[in-house]
Scaffold this motif. Structure first.
Motif, short mmCIF file in Angstrom:
data_model
loop_
_atom_site.label_atom_id
_atom_site.label_comp_id
_atom_site.label_asym_id
_atom_site.label_seq_id
_atom_site.Cartn_x
_atom_site.Cartn_y
_atom_site.Cartn_z
N MET A 83 50.18 102.52 5.57
CA MET A 83 49.80 101.51 4.58
C MET A 83 49.37 102.15 3.26
O MET A 83 49.60 101.58 2.18
N CYS A 86 52.56 102.92 1.52
CA CYS A 86 53.15 101.68 0.99
C CYS A 86 52.45 101.27 -0.30
O CYS A 86 53.10 100.90 -1.28
N ALA A 87 51.12 101.33 -0.28
CA ALA A 87 50.34 100.94 -1.46
C ALA A 87 50.71 101.82 -2.66
O ALA A 87 50.88 101.32 -3.78
N GLU A 92 52.86 95.78 -1.68
CA GLU A 92 51.56 95.16 -1.48
C GLU A 92 51.51 94.18 -0.31
O GLU A 92 50.43 93.72 0.06
N ASN A 93 52.66 93.87 0.26
CA ASN A 93 52.74 92.88 1.33
C ASN A 93 53.33 93.50 2.59
O ASN A 93 54.35 94.20 2.52
N ILE A 119 43.20 98.19 3.12
CA ILE A 119 43.66 96.90 2.60
C ILE A 119 42.79 96.46 1.43
O ILE A 119 43.29 96.01 0.39
N PHE A 122 43.24 98.84 -1.82
CA PHE A 122 44.50 98.72 -2.57
C PHE A 122 44.91 97.26 -2.81
O PHE A 122 46.00 97.01 -3.33
N ASN A 123 44.06 96.32 -2.39
CA ASN A 123 44.32 94.90 -2.59
C ASN A 123 45.67 94.49 -1.98
O ASN A 123 46.52 93.87 -2.63
N LEU A 124 45.85 94.84 -0.71
CA LEU A 124 47.08 94.53 0.01
C LEU A 124 46.98 93.16 0.69
O LEU A 124 45.90 92.64 0.92
N HIS A 125 48.14 92.61 1.04
CA HIS A 125 48.21 91.37 1.81
C HIS A 125 48.89 91.71 3.14
O HIS A 125 50.09 92.01 3.16
N VAL A 126 48.13 91.66 4.23
CA VAL A 126 48.64 92.14 5.52
C VAL A 126 48.48 91.08 6.60
O VAL A 126 47.40 90.51 6.79
N ASP A 189 43.44 90.54 7.79
CA ASP A 189 43.45 90.12 6.38
C ASP A 189 43.89 88.67 6.28
O ASP A 189 43.07 87.78 6.11
#
Length: 442
Positions: A83, A86-87, A92-93, A119, A122-126, A189
């Motif tokens: 993750m 990915c970030a 981000e998703n 999460i 990095f302000n991710l949406h998981v 999340d």
């Protein structure tokens, strides 16, 4: 929180896609391809040059810059670093299918906390972890299993992946179809409230099926549910209703089961339709999806089995349905048009000699009267042509068909009804439950 790129990505990557047919990374990639997804697909695997005709990227770093969503199937211990990569790549998703987090004990809980920190950083949406993925038939993206492509008016939010996929499969089998599906997993999340807010904006969705074992944020859920029911019907099944069931919830998704009485109160306050088992959840959703809404619940039962008629009355009485007396004028007309021996009461027993034409006559007569809003049709034994009758009369009232047997004739008649998107129920009790929860036409 915007979930658009999770359910409508223009491009996606499968992290640890596999060339081995029996591995999850292969199955998910295959379902995305076979489901007809039109966006760019990037399998990530350092050991394969090509999988299912697609060129592999050896690493996340070497992916192109435009990837909008990742499907992660790596081992649990590799998910946090995955993750992070990915970030840094701007993805981000993500849907994290990998299990092995808080549901397996202290070590998994530590891993889940680490993932949660990433999460947040990095302000991710998981979605997930420990989940079965997503399906959006409107966009032809099935990042889940089994492969379901039948489009329809039911959307599904499920804390259990297998419960959700069972609902998908039944809807596909019965020619009803789904719009969207999301498996919540451990809800690190994205949670049920976020999905309710997103699904209720979907113009293709008429009813949302919700399977929940526990709520982490009760106030957030109540607010989301109150808004959702203004646009869609929401039907909820709570897993872990008993003391032992509640204890089992913890080992499933590490959710807190909570007191069932509290859930019942939340459902009532929010306007959610509450059911008690999986069959009811599916039945009520398919009924709301395809049955005409009645203006009132004034109900008449037509049957060719006296015993089944009695069971239907019992079920209706327990549920508080308005089982009316036959209108006086209808009794006179029925007496003129039906053969001798029919019992002209509610239930209207046409006897075992009834043909499809006799059912047609009875429905035609009763549907003329404004006092008759709902007609429950009980069919026992082989009855050729009953599907054509019900299709012809379906819009005359809220007609709820029940077929008690599964012989060759019954199966063929049922298939005809399903092809016409007319729901069929397998028992009087199940049909009456659906009718009791069917919304009134406004």
């Amino acid at each position: 929180m915007s979930l658009k790129k999770l359910f409508k990505p223009k491009s996606l990557a499968i992290i640890e896609a596999s060339a081995e047919p029996d591995e999850l990374g292969h199955l998910i990639l295959k379902n995305i391809i076979d489901g007809g997804y039109k966006g760019e697909i990037y399998p990530v695997n350092p050991e394969s040059e090509e999988i299912l005709g697609l060129t592999c990227c050896p690493s996340i770093e070497e992916l192109p810059e435009n990837v909008e969503m990742a499907v992660v199937v790596t081992a649990a211990q590799d998910v946090p670093s995955t993750m992070k990569q990915c970030a840094k790549k701007g993805i981000e998703n993500a849907v994290v299918m990998s299990g092995g987090f808080s549901e397996v004990g202290d070590e998994g809980k530590d891993l889940e906390r680490e993932l949660e920190e990433i999460i947040e950083e990095f302000n991710l949406h998981v979605l997930g972890p420990n989940c079965r993925g997503i399906n959006n038939t409107v966009q032809n993206i099935c990042a889940s299993w089994p492969l379901i492509t039948k489009k329809g008016p039911i959307s599904i939010i499920s804390e259990s992946g297998s419960i959700g996929s069972t609902l998908e499969s039944r809807a596909s089998r019965d020619n009803i179809g789904i719009s969207k599906f999301a498996s919540l997993g451990n809800r690190i999340d994205i949670d049920e409230s976020d999905l309710l807010r997103y699904f209720c904006k979907d113009r293709k969705t008429k009813v949302i099926a919700l399977y929940i074992e526990g709520l982490k944020k009760g106030r957030k859920f109540l607010e989301a549910a109150e808004k959702a029911v203004k646009k869609n019907n929401v039907v909820m099944l709570k897993g872990g209703q008993s003391k032992r069931g509640s204890a089992a919830v913890t080992s499933h998704t590490n959710s807190s089961g909570g007191r069932y009485e509290v859930f019942k109160s939340v459902c009532k306050r929010a306007g959610i339709l509450r059911v008690d088992d999986l069959d009811e959840l599916y039945d009520v959703c398919k009924g709301i999806a395809n049955l005409p809404k009645p203006k009132e619940k004034k109900t008449v039962i037509i049957t060719n089995s006296g015993g089944a008629g009695i069971l239907t009355v019992d079920a209706g009485e327990k549920l508080g349905l308005d089982l009316i007396d036959l209108p006086k004028k209808s009794v006179k007309r029925l007496n003129e048009k039906l053969p001798p021996g029919c019992v002209l009461k509610n239930p209207l027993d046409l006897t075992s000699n009834a043909s499809a034409e006799i059912y047609d006559t009875a429905i035609k007569v009763l549907a003329r009267y404004k006092d008759v809003r709902c007609i429950v049709i009980i069919v026992r034994d082989s009855l050729l042509g009953i599907a054509d009758v019900l299709k012809k009369r379906f819009e005359r009232a809220t007609i709820v068909p029940v077929m008690l047997e599964d012989g060759n004739v019954e199966s063929e008649e049922k298939r005809k009804l399903q092809k016409a998107k007319i729901p069929v129920f397998s028992s009087p009790k199940r049909a009456m439950k659906v009718l009791s929860l069917l919304p009134i036409a406004q």
